[in-house]
Design an enzyme around this catalytic site. Structure first.
Site, PDB file in Angstrom:
ATOM      1  N   PRO A  39      44.556  46.435  29.398  1.00 51.11           N
ATOM      2  CA  PRO A  39      44.935  45.266  28.592  1.00 51.11           C
ATOM      3  C   PRO A  39      44.984  44.023  29.483  1.00 51.11           C
ATOM      4  O   PRO A  39      45.610  44.033  30.538  1.00 51.11           O
ATOM      5  CB  PRO A  39      46.329  45.611  28.083  1.00 51.11           C
ATOM      6  CG  PRO A  39      46.486  47.079  28.275  1.00 51.11           C
ATOM      7  CD  PRO A  39      45.593  47.456  29.413  1.00 51.11           C
ATOM      8  N   GLU A  40      44.290  42.972  29.083  1.00 55.95           N
ATOM      9  CA  GLU A  40      44.287  41.725  29.849  1.00 55.95           C
ATOM     10  C   GLU A  40      45.225  40.724  29.171  1.00 55.95           C
ATOM     11  O   GLU A  40      45.893  41.063  28.196  1.00 55.95           O
ATOM     12  CB  GLU A  40      42.852  41.190  29.932  1.00 55.95           C
ATOM     13  CG  GLU A  40      41.903  42.194  30.578  1.00 55.95           C
ATOM     14  CD  GLU A  40      40.478  41.677  30.696  1.00 55.95           C
ATOM     15  OE1 GLU A  40      40.290  40.454  30.800  1.00 55.95           O
ATOM     16  OE2 GLU A  40      39.554  42.493  30.672  1.00 55.95           O
ATOM     17  N   LYS A  71      49.872  40.142  33.242  1.00 59.49           N
ATOM     18  CA  LYS A  71      49.708  41.265  32.311  1.00 59.49           C
ATOM     19  C   LYS A  71      51.018  42.018  32.109  1.00 59.49           C
ATOM     20  O   LYS A  71      51.029  43.136  31.588  1.00 59.49           O
ATOM     21  CB  LYS A  71      48.633  42.223  32.857  1.00 59.49           C
ATOM     22  CG  LYS A  71      47.267  41.562  33.021  1.00 59.49           C
ATOM     23  CD  LYS A  71      46.299  42.468  33.769  1.00 59.49           C
ATOM     24  CE  LYS A  71      45.024  41.720  34.110  1.00 59.49           C
ATOM     25  NZ  LYS A  71      44.135  42.484  35.000  1.00 59.49           N
ATOM     26  N   ARG A  75      32.940  46.994  39.291  1.00 57.52           N
ATOM     27  CA  ARG A  75      33.288  46.674  37.908  1.00 57.52           C
ATOM     28  C   ARG A  75      32.006  46.412  37.127  1.00 57.52           C
ATOM     29  O   ARG A  75      31.165  45.615  37.557  1.00 57.52           O
ATOM     30  CB  ARG A  75      34.172  45.412  37.836  1.00 57.52           C
ATOM     31  CG  ARG A  75      35.370  45.422  38.761  1.00 57.52           C
ATOM     32  CD  ARG A  75      36.357  46.529  38.431  1.00 57.52           C
ATOM     33  NE  ARG A  75      36.938  46.394  37.106  1.00 57.52           N
ATOM     34  CZ  ARG A  75      38.025  45.685  36.832  1.00 57.52           C
ATOM     35  NH1 ARG A  75      38.647  45.046  37.784  1.00 57.52           N
ATOM     36  NH2 ARG A  75      38.505  45.634  35.615  1.00 57.52           N
TER      37      ARG A  75
END
Ligand SMILES: [Zn+2]
Length: 304
Positions: free
Chosen positions: A2-3, A58, A274
Site C-alpha cells: 500500500p502506497e 505509509k 522493481r
C-alpha cells in the site's frame, strides 16, 4: 505494498467508522508483529478510546486517550477490514490478499480488535511483514524522526524548489530516487511509474540530468497522480497486471498495451529489482544527449 494513496484512503474511510470507539478486546496471534520501545503491551489499549486516525508516509497512526499512540505499517500484504456486529462491512483498505470479500477471519488474520459498538476490525497479512508499535504520545516524534521521511508530497512542504535542489544532487536513476522515502514520503512503485509517464521522463534518466522544466513537470505530475488516486480510488495491480474499472493506472502494469497518449506499446524492465513500466516514445532516455551527439556527428566532417 500500500502506497500513500492506499493508506490515505484507508485512513479516511476508517476514521469515519472508528474514531470515538472504545476498544473492548484486542488479540494478536503473531507476537513478532508487535513492538513497544517502552515496554507497553497491546492489552493496554483495552478500554481506550480512539481519538483520531492520522497518516505519515505509509504509516497509519492511531491516537488513543490516556497517552497512547499505535503506529501501523501494513508493509507488503497487510490489510484492515472493519465490520459491523451484523457482519456488514464498514471500511477496508491495504492489500487485498487473498482477495476482497474472502471470509474473515482466516489463517492470515493476526490482529483482531472489538469495539464498544460490537464492531470488529481484522488485520490480515499473509506475509507477516506488517508491524505495530505502541508508544506513549511523546515517543511519536522521535519515532518518526528515526524513519527519516521526506516531505509529504500533497502538502505545501513539497515545493518545486525542494525537488529541484534534491534531484540536482543525485546521479541515480530518477525512478530509484523517487522511491527513496527520505526524498519524498509515501511514493512506491506504482505511483513512481505513473508520475514519470505523466511527465514524460524515462525511469533510467539520472536524476541530476533532468532539466528545470522536466523537474517542474515531474513535481506537478507527482501531485496530480497522488491526488487523483486518493480522491478517485486507488490502483489495483495484482501480480503486476493493472486491473481497474477505468484507465488508471495509465502505465504501470500495462506491459504490451498501447500507450494512452501515443499508441506505442508500453515496455517493462527491472530497475533496482522493481518492475518498471514506461512508454519508449513518450519517455526517451537521455533525449538531450542524443541531440548533441547527432549535432557532433554532423559537425565531424568539417572538423577533420
Ligand atoms: Zn507514449
Amino acid at each position: 505494498m500500500p502506497e500513500l494513496p492506499e493508506v490515505e484512503s484507508l485512513r479516511r474511510d476508517l476514521a469515519a467508522t472508528i474514531v470515538g470507539r472504545t476498544v473492548r478486546t484486542v488479540e494478536l496471534t503473531v507476537p513478532k508483529l508487535f513492538a513497544s520501545p517502552s515496554g507497553l503491551e497491546l492489552g493496554h489499549l483495552v478500554g481506550r478510546q480512539v481519538l483520531d486516525l492520522k497518516r505519515r508516509a505509509k504509516l497509519l497512526i492511531w491516537e488513543f486517550d490516556q497517552d497512547l499512540t499505535l503506529v501501523m505499517h501494513l508493509k507488503l500484504t497487510g490489510q484492515l477490514v472493519h465490520f459491523k456486529a451484523s457482519g456488514e462491512e464498514l471500511a477496508h483498505g491495504g492489500h487485498p490478499v487473498p482477495s476482497w470479500g474472502a471470509p474473515l477471519p482466516h489463517k492470515a488474520t493476526h490482529l483482531t480488535f472489538t469495539f464498544d459498538d460490537d464492531s470488529i476490525l481484522y488485520m490480515t497479512d499473509i506475509r507477516q511483514f506488517a508491524r505495530f508499535y505502541l508508544l506513549h504520545d511523546s515517543e511519536l516524534t522521535p519515532f518518526l524522526k528515526v524513519q527519516k521521511y521526506g516531505p509529504e508530497p500533497l502538502t505545501a512542504k513539497f515545493t518545486r524548489a525542494y525537488l529541484l535542489e534534491k534531484l540536482g544532487r543525485r546521479g541515480l536513476p530518477i525512478k530509484t530516487v523517487l522511491l527513496d522515502q527520505s526524498m519524498i514520503a509515501g511514493i512506491g512503485n506504482i505511483y513512481a511509474d505513473e508520475s514519470l509517464w505523466r511527465s514524460k521522463i524515462h525511469p533510467l534518466r539520472p536524476a541530476s540530468s533532468l532539466t528545470r522544466e522536466e523537474v517542474i513537470r515531474l513535481h506537478g505530475a507527482i501531485r496530480n497522480v497522488l491526488d487523483y488516486a486518493v480522491r478517485e480510488g486507488v490502483a489495483f495491480v495484482p501480480a503486476g497486471k493493472a486491473f481497474s474499472d477505468r484507465d488508471f493506472p495509465y502505465c504501470h502494469g500495462r506491459e504490451g498495451q498501447a500507450c494512452f497518449r501515443c499508441g506505442k506499446l508500453i515496455l517493462k524492465d527491472w530497475v533496482n529489482a522493481r518492475g518498471t513500466y514506461w512508454c519508449p516514445r513518450c519517455q526517451k532516455l537521455e533525449p538531450r544527449r542524443r541531440v548533441i551527439r547527432s549535432l557532433e556527428m554532423e559537425a565531424a566532417p568539417s572538423l577533420a
